[in-house]
Design a protein around this motif. Structure first.
Motif, PDB file in Angstrom:
ATOM      1  N   MET A   1     -33.744  -0.716  48.360  1.00 26.49           N
ATOM      2  CA  MET A   1     -33.099  -1.190  47.249  1.00 26.49           C
ATOM      3  C   MET A   1     -33.275  -0.255  46.031  1.00 26.49           C
ATOM      4  N   THR A   2     -34.576   0.264  45.948  1.00 20.71           N
ATOM      5  CA  THR A   2     -34.906   1.056  45.006  1.00 20.71           C
ATOM      6  C   THR A   2     -33.942   2.468  44.959  1.00 20.71           C
ATOM      7  N   ALA A   3     -33.933   2.978  46.270  1.00 23.95           N
ATOM      8  CA  ALA A   3     -33.028   4.166  46.454  1.00 23.95           C
ATOM      9  C   ALA A   3     -31.651   3.953  46.224  1.00 23.95           C
ATOM     10  N   THR A   4     -31.166   2.695  46.464  1.00 23.33           N
ATOM     11  CA  THR A   4     -29.765   2.581  46.150  1.00 23.33           C
ATOM     12  C   THR A   4     -29.563   2.443  44.677  1.00 23.33           C
ATOM     13  N   GLY A   5     -30.569   1.845  44.028  1.00 23.35           N
ATOM     14  CA  GLY A   5     -30.208   1.523  42.455  1.00 23.35           C
ATOM     15  C   GLY A   5     -30.201   2.772  41.917  1.00 23.35           C
ATOM     16  N   ARG A   6     -31.176   3.868  42.300  1.00 26.24           N
ATOM     17  CA  ARG A   6     -30.957   5.126  41.903  1.00 26.24           C
ATOM     18  C   ARG A   6     -29.652   5.787  42.070  1.00 26.24           C
ATOM     19  N   PHE A   7     -29.250   5.744  43.302  1.00 23.96           N
ATOM     20  CA  PHE A   7     -28.015   6.263  43.737  1.00 23.96           C
ATOM     21  C   PHE A   7     -26.785   5.924  42.685  1.00 23.96           C
ATOM     22  N   VAL A   8     -26.839   4.541  42.655  1.00 24.49           N
ATOM     23  CA  VAL A   8     -25.804   3.840  41.714  1.00 24.49           C
ATOM     24  C   VAL A   8     -25.990   4.369  40.265  1.00 24.49           C
ATOM     25  N   ASN A   9     -27.114   4.498  39.909  1.00 22.72           N
ATOM     26  CA  ASN A   9     -27.332   4.892  38.447  1.00 22.72           C
ATOM     27  C   ASN A   9     -26.864   6.326  38.355  1.00 22.72           C
ATOM     28  N   LYS A  10     -27.150   7.249  39.350  1.00 23.56           N
ATOM     29  CA  LYS A  10     -26.685   8.425  39.190  1.00 23.56           C
ATOM     30  C   LYS A  10     -25.274   8.797  39.188  1.00 23.56           C
ATOM     31  N   ILE A  11     -24.622   7.842  40.094  1.00 21.46           N
ATOM     32  CA  ILE A  11     -22.996   7.951  40.185  1.00 21.46           C
ATOM     33  C   ILE A  11     -22.463   7.401  38.884  1.00 21.46           C
ATOM     34  N   LEU A  12     -23.158   6.208  38.396  1.00 21.06           N
ATOM     35  CA  LEU A  12     -22.626   5.594  37.273  1.00 21.06           C
ATOM     36  C   LEU A  12     -22.842   6.572  35.891  1.00 21.06           C
ATOM     37  N   SER A  13     -23.829   7.224  35.873  1.00 19.51           N
ATOM     38  CA  SER A  13     -24.134   7.947  34.840  1.00 19.51           C
ATOM     39  C   SER A  13     -23.239   9.201  34.646  1.00 19.51           C
ATOM     40  N   PHE A  14     -22.911   9.822  35.896  1.00 17.95           N
ATOM     41  CA  PHE A  14     -22.069  10.801  35.887  1.00 17.95           C
ATOM     42  C   PHE A  14     -20.635  10.491  35.410  1.00 17.95           C
ATOM     43  N   ILE A  15     -20.175   9.413  35.611  1.00 12.34           N
ATOM     44  CA  ILE A  15     -18.953   8.894  35.184  1.00 12.34           C
ATOM     45  C   ILE A  15     -18.864   8.628  33.756  1.00 12.34           C
ATOM     46  N   VAL A  16     -19.891   7.852  33.265  1.00 14.45           N
ATOM     47  CA  VAL A  16     -19.688   7.510  31.861  1.00 14.45           C
ATOM     48  C   VAL A  16     -20.141   8.741  31.094  1.00 14.45           C
ATOM     49  N   PHE A  17     -20.922   9.651  31.456  1.00 14.43           N
ATOM     50  CA  PHE A  17     -21.354  10.790  30.544  1.00 14.43           C
ATOM     51  C   PHE A  17     -20.138  11.677  30.837  1.00 14.43           C
ATOM     52  N   THR A  18     -19.430  12.007  31.668  1.00 10.66           N
ATOM     53  CA  THR A  18     -18.193  12.701  31.521  1.00 10.66           C
ATOM     54  C   THR A  18     -17.192  12.126  30.732  1.00 10.66           C
ATOM     55  N   LEU A  19     -17.138  10.715  30.363  1.00  7.79           N
ATOM     56  CA  LEU A  19     -16.134  10.228  29.751  1.00  7.79           C
ATOM     57  C   LEU A  19     -16.787  10.497  28.345  1.00  7.79           C
ATOM     58  N   LEU A  20     -17.964  10.434  28.012  1.00  3.21           N
ATOM     59  CA  LEU A  20     -18.640  10.714  26.602  1.00  3.21           C
ATOM     60  C   LEU A  20     -18.207  12.063  26.144  1.00  3.21           C
ATOM     61  N   ASP A  21     -18.346  13.118  27.180  1.00  2.00           N
ATOM     62  CA  ASP A  21     -18.403  14.358  26.925  1.00  2.00           C
ATOM     63  C   ASP A  21     -16.679  14.466  26.299  1.00  2.00           C
ATOM     64  N   ILE A  22     -15.551  13.920  26.986  1.00 10.01           N
ATOM     65  CA  ILE A  22     -14.572  13.991  26.493  1.00 10.01           C
ATOM     66  C   ILE A  22     -14.269  13.383  25.355  1.00 10.01           C
ATOM     67  N   LEU A  23     -14.850  12.305  25.185  1.00  9.26           N
ATOM     68  CA  LEU A  23     -14.774  11.344  23.813  1.00  9.26           C
ATOM     69  C   LEU A  23     -15.313  12.137  22.801  1.00  9.26           C
ATOM     70  N   ASP A  24     -16.649  12.770  22.812  1.00 11.32           N
ATOM     71  CA  ASP A  24     -17.135  13.555  21.724  1.00 11.32           C
ATOM     72  C   ASP A  24     -16.344  14.794  21.283  1.00 11.32           C
ATOM     73  N   PHE A  25     -15.759  15.533  22.341  1.00  6.89           N
ATOM     74  CA  PHE A  25     -14.742  16.721  22.150  1.00  6.89           C
ATOM     75  C   PHE A  25     -13.547  16.183  21.341  1.00  6.89           C
ATOM     76  N   LEU A  26     -13.092  15.182  21.488  1.00  2.00           N
ATOM     77  CA  LEU A  26     -11.721  14.628  20.751  1.00  2.00           C
ATOM     78  C   LEU A  26     -12.557  14.214  19.598  1.00  2.00           C
ATOM     79  N   LEU A  27     -13.522  13.798  19.143  1.00  2.00           N
ATOM     80  CA  LEU A  27     -14.107  13.271  17.975  1.00  2.00           C
ATOM     81  C   LEU A  27     -14.237  14.366  17.130  1.00  2.00           C
ATOM     82  N   CYS A  28     -14.739  15.367  17.748  1.00  2.00           N
ATOM     83  CA  CYS A  28     -14.809  16.732  16.909  1.00  2.00           C
ATOM     84  C   CYS A  28     -13.647  17.260  15.997  1.00  2.00           C
ATOM     85  N   TYR A  29     -12.388  17.063  16.740  1.00  2.00           N
ATOM     86  CA  TYR A  29     -11.182  17.342  15.942  1.00  2.00           C
ATOM     87  C   TYR A  29     -10.820  16.281  14.951  1.00  2.00           C
ATOM     88  N   ILE A  30     -11.169  15.031  15.415  1.00  2.00           N
ATOM     89  CA  ILE A  30     -10.834  13.863  14.496  1.00  2.00           C
ATOM     90  C   ILE A  30     -11.602  13.941  13.171  1.00  2.00           C
TER      91      ILE A  30
END
Length: 470
Positions: A1-30
């Protein structure tokens, strides 16, 4: 369960922070558009190259052996300020794509320029040379002088209430210091340094009321709001470097209160300043108490500042405290938006908190969190926590060999932001340091919630240090 939790955390983190990268890029111009519309000037950010971001703001970038410094004018002299490379180098998927595109464009332009230069040289018979030089002359000094403001006004995205701008009403620019304890017959001085996005209230609302009358009759207690936080000055043109923080502490506390020797109590980020202060005044420090020191020894071959940012802010959505740290470290414009929503409107949030809790919860921690500017938090985070990572080895070596005082370290076992290993790493560099790990306490509750016990522990530390000195 611990290994599964870490894997889910990594996948979810990759998705969330990729979206945040894009958001920060847009906010720069705003923000560039909003700054221009509201302030008639779009100030540079660290999304661009370091040279462009700093030189266009009136400061000159100097690169030396992989380190970055800026030349800035203070009063009438030019000074070198050390800045962290993490300000402008924070690799992400979006930044790598953007950088590769920019490099291709620059490569194309440089080929065109070299072709033009070759034609010019051919016309001159091959005698012409193109040199890129940079000299500091009177024109540059005048340019820097023109950008110095004694009392810079807050930016539109910063709070302009009386609490946040009270320092502008005084012609003397110094830190806010809350003094308590002995007044006439001062036998000992104690300097308290708070952590990141906090204030002197972290100490004054917890420890001050719990010190014994005997301690208050002998010790003068001095809790400071660091530059850019609480009721202290928040200059908009400051880069909040280590030198600036230390000089303000010297001027506002040690010189203003005529402190000759003193004890230091510091939390989190304040531990870095405490170590640097001890190295600066080795004969004056009587005891050094560090709470959750952020010390991550960098492996060989790793750049200390970049290693530090990945340890403090690992770009993970869980635990929540590291998610918050990642937002603050990696995203210049998202963190500015958070400050715009929370800090600029802190009076509203304080009112709502008191209304909801019906005053069952003291709001001093929230007040410390609210009263800062984005510029202060952003630069202090990078230039102190990340930027000094490469100097920590020297500080610890100096404390070990030169600063002959007691060193005590406290750490909450459940601290998810700064793990207990950091305190043991400090002890490995300073063998005489005493480490106490407190069960069921985290980064904040190492003090809050156990203030009576901690006050007694501090009193014992000071008494022991005084006995040894005498």
């Amino acid at each position: 369960m611990t290994a599964t939790g870490r894997f889910v955390n990594k996948i979810l983190s990759f998705i969330v922070f990729t979206l945040l990268d894009i958001l920060d890029f847009l906010l720069c111009y705003i923000y560039k558009i909003l700054d221009y519309l509201i302030e008639a000037e779009s100030k540079p950010c660290y999304c661009s190259s370091a040279k462009e971001a700093i030189t266009s703001s009136g400061k000159i970038l100097v690169s030396e052996h992989g380190e970055s410094k800026i030349v800035r004018l203070t009063s009438t002299k030019l000074q070198l300020e050390e800045i962290s490379d993490t300000l402008y180098t924070r690799p992400s998927l979006l930044s790598e794509v953007s950088k590769s595109s920019s490099d291709e464009l620059k490569r194309g332009n440089s080929m065109k320029q070299s072709s033009c230069h070759e034609k010019i040289n051919n016309k001159r018979g091959g005698r012409g040379t193109i040199r890129s030089t940079f000299t500091t002359n009177s024109t540059i000094v005048e340019m820097l002088q023109g950008r110095i403001q004694k009392l810079p006004i807050p930016r539109w995205s910063d709070c302009d209430c009386k609490t946040c701008t009270c320092w502008t009403s005084s012609c003397k620019e110094s830190l806010f210091v809350k003094a308590d304890g002995a007044k006439d017959n001062v036998q000992e001085d104690v300097l308290f340094i708070h952590g990141f996005i906090s204030s002197s209230a972290f100490w004054t609302e917890t420890l001050y009321p719990n010190f014994s009358n005997t301690t208050k009759s002998k010790f003068r207690l001095l809790a400071v709001d660091l530059l850019g936080f609480g009721k202290s000055p928040k200059p908009t043109d400051s880069l909040y470097t280590l030198r600036e923080h230390l000089e303000m502490i010297d001027k506002s506390v040690l010189e203003a209160y005529k402190v000759k020797s003193f004890h230091i109590v510091a939390h989190s980020l304040g531990c870095i300043l405490a170590l640097a202060l001890a190295v600066k005044h080795p004969a004056s420090v009587k005891s050094l108490t560090l709470l959750a020191p952020p010390y991550f020894p960098a492996p060989k071959g790793k750049q200390a500042s970049q290693y530090m940012i990945r340890r403090v802010a690992p770009r993970r959505v869980w635990p929540l405290i590291t998610f918050g740290a990642s937002l603050a470290c990696w995203y210049e414009h998202i963190s500015r938006t958070i400050c715009l929503v929370i800090c600029k409107n802190h009076r509203l949030w304080e009112f709502l908190t008191k209304l909801v809790t019906r005053n069952r919860i003291r709001t001093y921690l929230m007040e410390g969190f609210f009263c800062h500017t984005h510029n202060a938090a952003w630069h202090t985070l990078h230039n102190i926590i990340c930027g000094t990572a490469g100097q920590m080895e020297r500080y610890l070596q100096e404390v070990k060999n030169v600063v002959k005082c007691d060193v005590n370290i406290f750490h909450g076992k459940d601290d998810e932001l700064i793990p207990v290993e950091c305190s043991y790493s400090v002890k490995s560099r300073i063998p005489r340091a005493k480490v106490k790990v407190v069960e069921n306490k985290d980064h904040i509750t190492i003090v809050v919630g156990r203030q009576k016990d901690f006050a007694r522990e501090l009193e014992q530390i000071w008494e022991n240090a005084s006995a040894i000195k005498s």
